[in-house]
Design a protein around this motif. Sequence first.
Motif, mmCIF file in Angstrom:
data_model
loop_
_atom_site.group_PDB
_atom_site.id
_atom_site.type_symbol
_atom_site.label_atom_id
_atom_site.label_comp_id
_atom_site.label_asym_id
_atom_site.label_seq_id
_atom_site.Cartn_x
_atom_site.Cartn_y
_atom_site.Cartn_z
ATOM 1 N N ASP A 1 0.875 -1.308 -0.067
ATOM 2 C CA ASP A 1 -0.065 0.093 -0.047
ATOM 3 C C ASP A 1 0.959 1.277 0.012
ATOM 4 O O ASP A 1 0.420 2.347 -0.597
ATOM 5 N N ASP A 2 1.837 1.164 0.744
ATOM 6 C CA ASP A 2 2.953 2.372 1.037
ATOM 7 C C ASP A 2 3.470 2.737 -0.526
ATOM 8 O O ASP A 2 3.887 3.795 -0.581
ATOM 9 N N ILE A 3 3.610 1.906 -1.462
ATOM 10 C CA ILE A 3 4.006 2.196 -2.712
ATOM 11 C C ILE A 3 2.922 2.128 -3.724
ATOM 12 O O ILE A 3 3.262 1.769 -4.920
ATOM 13 N N ASN A 4 1.959 2.570 -3.441
ATOM 14 C CA ASN A 4 0.662 2.640 -4.295
ATOM 15 C C ASN A 4 0.379 1.643 -4.843
ATOM 16 O O ASN A 4 -0.222 1.470 -6.176
ATOM 17 N N GLN A 5 0.597 0.376 -4.346
ATOM 18 C CA GLN A 5 -0.359 -1.013 -5.079
ATOM 19 C C GLN A 5 -0.973 -1.431 -4.054
ATOM 20 O O GLN A 5 -0.933 -1.174 -2.781
ATOM 21 N N ILE A 6 -1.984 -2.185 -4.484
ATOM 22 C CA ILE A 6 -3.141 -2.643 -3.493
ATOM 23 C C ILE A 6 -2.720 -4.086 -3.008
ATOM 24 O O ILE A 6 -2.951 -5.309 -3.498
ATOM 25 N N GLY A 7 -2.178 -3.870 -1.669
ATOM 26 C CA GLY A 7 -1.604 -4.890 -1.023
ATOM 27 C C GLY A 7 -2.579 -6.109 -0.975
ATOM 28 O O GLY A 7 -2.337 -7.329 -0.998
ATOM 29 N N MET A 8 -3.794 -5.922 -0.631
ATOM 30 C CA MET A 8 -4.887 -6.804 -0.510
ATOM 31 C C MET A 8 -5.089 -7.786 -1.821
ATOM 32 O O MET A 8 -5.473 -8.915 -1.729
ATOM 33 N N ASN A 9 -4.836 -7.122 -2.904
ATOM 34 C CA ASN A 9 -4.798 -8.133 -4.206
ATOM 35 C C ASN A 9 -3.843 -9.143 -4.212
ATOM 36 O O ASN A 9 -4.426 -10.237 -4.750
ATOM 37 N N LEU A 10 -2.980 -8.973 -3.627
ATOM 38 C CA LEU A 10 -1.945 -10.015 -3.491
ATOM 39 C C LEU A 10 -2.450 -11.254 -2.766
ATOM 40 O O LEU A 10 -2.365 -12.312 -3.023
ATOM 41 N N ILE A 11 -3.031 -10.733 -1.409
ATOM 42 C CA ILE A 11 -3.646 -11.740 -0.800
ATOM 43 C C ILE A 11 -4.856 -12.495 -1.475
ATOM 44 O O ILE A 11 -4.900 -13.892 -1.446
ATOM 45 N N LYS A 12 -5.489 -11.865 -2.236
ATOM 46 C CA LYS A 12 -6.726 -12.547 -2.962
ATOM 47 C C LYS A 12 -5.958 -13.552 -4.039
ATOM 48 O O LYS A 12 -6.418 -14.705 -4.038
ATOM 49 N N GLU A 13 -4.964 -13.044 -4.691
ATOM 50 C CA GLU A 13 -4.404 -13.808 -5.627
ATOM 51 C C GLU A 13 -3.819 -15.153 -4.984
ATOM 52 O O GLU A 13 -3.900 -16.150 -5.773
ATOM 53 N N ILE A 14 -2.872 -14.870 -4.211
ATOM 54 C CA ILE A 14 -2.231 -16.122 -3.621
ATOM 55 C C ILE A 14 -3.258 -17.130 -2.905
ATOM 56 O O ILE A 14 -3.248 -18.459 -3.159
ATOM 57 N N SER A 15 -4.427 -16.577 -2.185
ATOM 58 C CA SER A 15 -5.370 -17.365 -2.036
ATOM 59 C C SER A 15 -6.063 -18.289 -2.913
ATOM 60 O O SER A 15 -6.231 -19.566 -2.798
ATOM 61 N N GLN A 16 -6.249 -17.629 -4.024
ATOM 62 C CA GLN A 16 -6.854 -18.360 -5.091
ATOM 63 C C GLN A 16 -5.868 -19.482 -5.643
ATOM 64 O O GLN A 16 -6.259 -20.443 -5.944
ATOM 65 N N ILE A 17 -4.787 -19.061 -5.761
ATOM 66 C CA ILE A 17 -3.814 -20.050 -6.476
ATOM 67 C C ILE A 17 -3.847 -21.141 -5.393
ATOM 68 O O ILE A 17 -3.705 -22.408 -5.903
ATOM 69 N N PHE A 18 -3.395 -20.747 -4.132
ATOM 70 C CA PHE A 18 -3.346 -21.910 -3.132
ATOM 71 C C PHE A 18 -4.626 -22.861 -3.105
ATOM 72 O O PHE A 18 -4.579 -24.128 -3.084
ATOM 73 N N GLN A 19 -5.524 -22.261 -3.166
ATOM 74 C CA GLN A 19 -7.005 -23.051 -3.203
ATOM 75 C C GLN A 19 -7.078 -23.820 -4.549
ATOM 76 O O GLN A 19 -7.225 -25.395 -4.345
ATOM 77 N N VAL A 20 -6.994 -23.491 -5.403
ATOM 78 C CA VAL A 20 -7.070 -24.257 -7.048
ATOM 79 C C VAL A 20 -6.085 -25.199 -6.983
ATOM 80 O O VAL A 20 -6.573 -26.348 -7.560
#
Length: 218
Positions: free
Chosen positions: A135-154
């Motif tokens: 977030d501090d470098i203007n990226q949406i940190g939470m998108n990373l959690i969503k992505e990893i969560s999806q990859i791990f689930q799939v």
Amino acid sequence: MKLFIDTANVEEIRKAHELGVVAGVTTNPSLIAKEGRDFFETVKEIVSIVGEVPISAEVISLKADEMIEQGKKLAELGSSIVIKLPMTADGLKATNVFSKLGIPTNVTLIFSSTQALLAARAGATYVSPFIGRLDDINQIGMNLIKEISQIFQVHGIKSEIIAASVRHSAHVIEAALAGSHIATVPYKVIESMIKHPLTDAGIERFLADWEGAKQNSF
Ligand code: E4P
């Protein structure tokens, strides 16, 4: 989603433990340095307070063989110790060695899904993506959690995601909704999660009404 406390301050750990909400502790070299105490003594005291939950303690070296040596020394402090390793090639090598030895690991400083996938495949028990610092470098940190969560689930990956670098209570809710297994939060965030102005106003009203009704006290 489970909650870990992100601190090396033993008083904060004690207070959070008494609340019954803490399922683990994460520390890092900066948090240890902030306390101004001996590293091993601090970790030992944390084990004495919350020895039944996973406690992440981080190695300092950047070389795999030294990381393994340091991690083994940390692991001797208790069966709840989780060896925290940086997301580097050497960190992955050490993670793999610990995985084969049955010693739990937490791969830290994760800022991309590819890093999380590599850490998981190397055998990491936990992967720690840092939301706030993205977030501090203007990226949406939470998108990373969503992505990893999806990859791990799939792909049925068993490593647990620890949402790290949590700055406020909204991060906690968003991480839970994004599918994180765990959020590691500073004590002040736990305090802010307890509070709600309507709870305070409600208590004040109940007590005023009780007083007005002149009931016998307990
Ligand atoms: C996680 O394990 C780290 O200790 C921590 O969450 C880092 O957070 P920061 O970005 O607030 O330093």
